[in-house]
Scaffold this active site. Structure first.
Site, PDB file in Angstrom:
ATOM      1  N   ALA A  95     -14.039  -4.825  38.172  1.00  0.00           N
ATOM      2  CA  ALA A  95     -14.557  -5.942  37.465  1.00  0.00           C
ATOM      3  C   ALA A  95     -13.594  -6.258  36.114  1.00  0.00           C
ATOM      4  O   ALA A  95     -13.368  -7.307  35.878  1.00  0.00           O
ATOM      5  CB  ALA A  95     -16.092  -5.764  37.106  1.00  0.00           C
ATOM      6  N   ASP A  96     -13.167  -4.887  35.402  1.00  0.00           N
ATOM      7  CA  ASP A  96     -12.366  -5.282  34.550  1.00  0.00           C
ATOM      8  C   ASP A  96     -11.012  -5.913  34.775  1.00  0.00           C
ATOM      9  O   ASP A  96     -10.126  -6.776  34.368  1.00  0.00           O
ATOM     10  CB  ASP A  96     -11.910  -3.852  33.795  1.00  0.00           C
ATOM     11  CG  ASP A  96     -13.014  -3.371  32.674  1.00  0.00           C
ATOM     12  OD1 ASP A  96     -13.767  -4.332  32.030  1.00  0.00           O
ATOM     13  OD2 ASP A  96     -13.284  -2.284  32.674  1.00  0.00           O
ATOM     14  N   THR A  97     -10.308  -5.488  36.088  1.00  0.00           N
ATOM     15  CA  THR A  97      -9.204  -6.078  36.600  1.00  0.00           C
ATOM     16  C   THR A  97      -9.355  -7.343  36.795  1.00  0.00           C
ATOM     17  O   THR A  97      -8.341  -8.269  36.636  1.00  0.00           O
ATOM     18  CB  THR A  97      -8.714  -4.969  37.927  1.00  0.00           C
ATOM     19  OG1 THR A  97      -8.700  -3.672  37.415  1.00  0.00           O
ATOM     20  CG2 THR A  97      -7.317  -5.510  38.308  1.00  0.00           C
TER      21      THR A  97
ATOM     22  N   GLY B 190      -9.350  -9.261  33.538  1.00  0.00           N
ATOM     23  CA  GLY B 190      -8.100  -9.486  32.902  1.00  0.00           C
ATOM     24  C   GLY B 190      -7.142 -10.266  33.811  1.00  0.00           C
ATOM     25  O   GLY B 190      -6.199 -11.255  33.046  1.00  0.00           O
TER      26      GLY B 190
END
Length: 409
Positions: free
Chosen positions: A183-185, A188
């Site tokens: 989810a972070d990736t 970003g």
């Protein structure tokens, strides 16, 4: 010393007021593509991810804070400016930097920077061309906007864990976190895409804009076939372990010395698989005639394929299957990837020298023929470039020393 960039974003300056993964990844993408990225960090502490360890790149001591290998993953091609923007002088420094910058990315909780006079409206007033990208757990509006959001939490709330893990009724059944911060990736990467779209819009209008990126929406947007199955057929795909919910055989198979993945996504590929495994009779079996038949009878088909795959090594099968144009490959550890001939041929690992030792990172996946990414700066130490950046902003030595004396730097 600052090194000139050659990438397509060279000449642009980015203020990176982010921590942990999603925001810093956006900053690293922009830096890899040539932007001058100034990473704002808290004096003496720095980015929270510097302490997400073990494993350590450099363990902390009583005198020097450590750096985790986690931090190294998303912070190359940045210069670190250590400043306390809770102090008025620190806020003024950021505002001065903003007048000379093109992009600001931040991932503080909604409304935090506005309390310091560093919100979008505040900075737009002094630089209308500024592109201001906010990355949060749940976005700038809506009932969850005030919540913090971490990757694991959002993987669950955003639907990813509902389709990841072993299906009910099987040993080990239950939802499972994806092993990397996906989810972070996604957030970003989405932030970087949106920034570049805003740059193109600025070419036409001369104006910047505010970008609102959330982990929650990035996770939901990544659901693709899972979301479409529910929205258009009211079918909940659920968890299917290592098997594909809509294709078979498509999963993990045990060779004599380890595991391989075999992926057949259509009838043509299944025909090639049946022939190379020397079981052409599968093509006449009513259970396996077309993909939907194979999905309904996936257990029987997997048992049949597994019985054959178990007779040779994974290296033998990868060679045999790929020569027959059947998609197959090993399940690699990082130690395997480091030696993988294709990864090496594609220059997927970058070695950089820093003041703290040799740093190795995974290369940018963006391959541009004329303006490729470049690797100018290793992940910085906290405040490593403070004097260099402030000198460029016009701060004298005496002014810098005065800011240090009051704890701003």
């Amino acid at each position: 010393m600052f090194q000139s960039a050659t990438g397509p974003l060279s000449g642009l300056r980015v203020i990176d007021m982010t921590r942990v993964i999603a925001g810093p990844l956006c900053g690293q993408i922009l830096g890899d593509l040539g932007a001058d990225v100034v990473k704002i960090e808290r004096p003496g502490e720095g980015d929270d991810s510097r302490r997400v360890a073990p494993p350590w790149f450099r363990e902390p001591t009583a005198e020097v804070p450590g750096d985790s290998t986690y931090f190294l993953a998303v912070n190359r091609n940045k210069r670190s400016l250590a400043v306390d923007f809770a102090k008025p002088e620190g806020q003024e420094l950021i505002r001065r930097l903003a007048t000379q910058s093109d992009i600001l990315i931040e991932n503080y909780r909604t409304g935090t920077l506005a309390r310091y006079g560093l919100g979008y409206d505040d900075l737009r007033a002094i630089n209308p061309r500024l592109i201001y990208c906010s990355v949060t757990g749940f976005g700038q509006t809506g009932p969850y906007s005030g919540r913090s959001g971490y990757d694991f939490l959002v993987q669950g709330m955003g639907g990813l864990m509902a389709v990841t893990g072993i299906e009910d009724g099987e040993p080990g059944a239950g939802p499972m976190r994806i092993g990397v911060p996906l989810a972070d990736t996604f957030a970003g990467m989405n932030a970087a895409i949106a920034v570049m779209a805003a740059l193109e819009a600025r070419h036409k209008t001369g104006e910047g804009q505010h970008i609102d990126i959330s982990l929650f929406e990035s996770a939901i947007a990544s659901l693709l076939n899972t979301a479409s199955a529910w929205l258009n057929a009211e079918i909940n795909l659920g968890r299917s372990g290592n098997d594909h919910p809509s294709a078979a055989p498509y999963g993990v198979f045990a060779a004599s010395d380890g595991y391989i993945i075999v992926a057949t996504f259509n009838d043509r590929e299944f025909e090639r698989l049946a022939n190379v495994l020397k079981h052409p009779e599968w093509l006449e079996d009513d259970r396996f005639r077309c993909n939907s038949d194979r999905v309904r009878n996936r257990v029987a088909l997997k048992e049949a394929v597994s019985a054959v795959i178990s007779q040779k090594t994974r290296a033998e099968w990868v060679d045999i299957l790929n020569k027959a144009t059947v998609s197959a490959g090993p399940i690699n550890e990082m130690s395997d990837l480091e030696k993988d001939e294709h990864a090496i041929a594609r220059d997927m690992f970058v070695t950089m020298e820093s003041s703290r030792g040799t740093v190795r990172t995974v290369a940018s996946p963006y391959r541009l023929s004329s303006t490729p990414p470049d690797y100018r700066l290793p992940p910085p130490a906290i405040g490593q470039h403070t004097d260099e950046i402030l000198e460029q902003l016009g701060y004298t030595i005496d002014q810098r020393e005065a800011l240090r004396a009051t704890g701003v730097l």
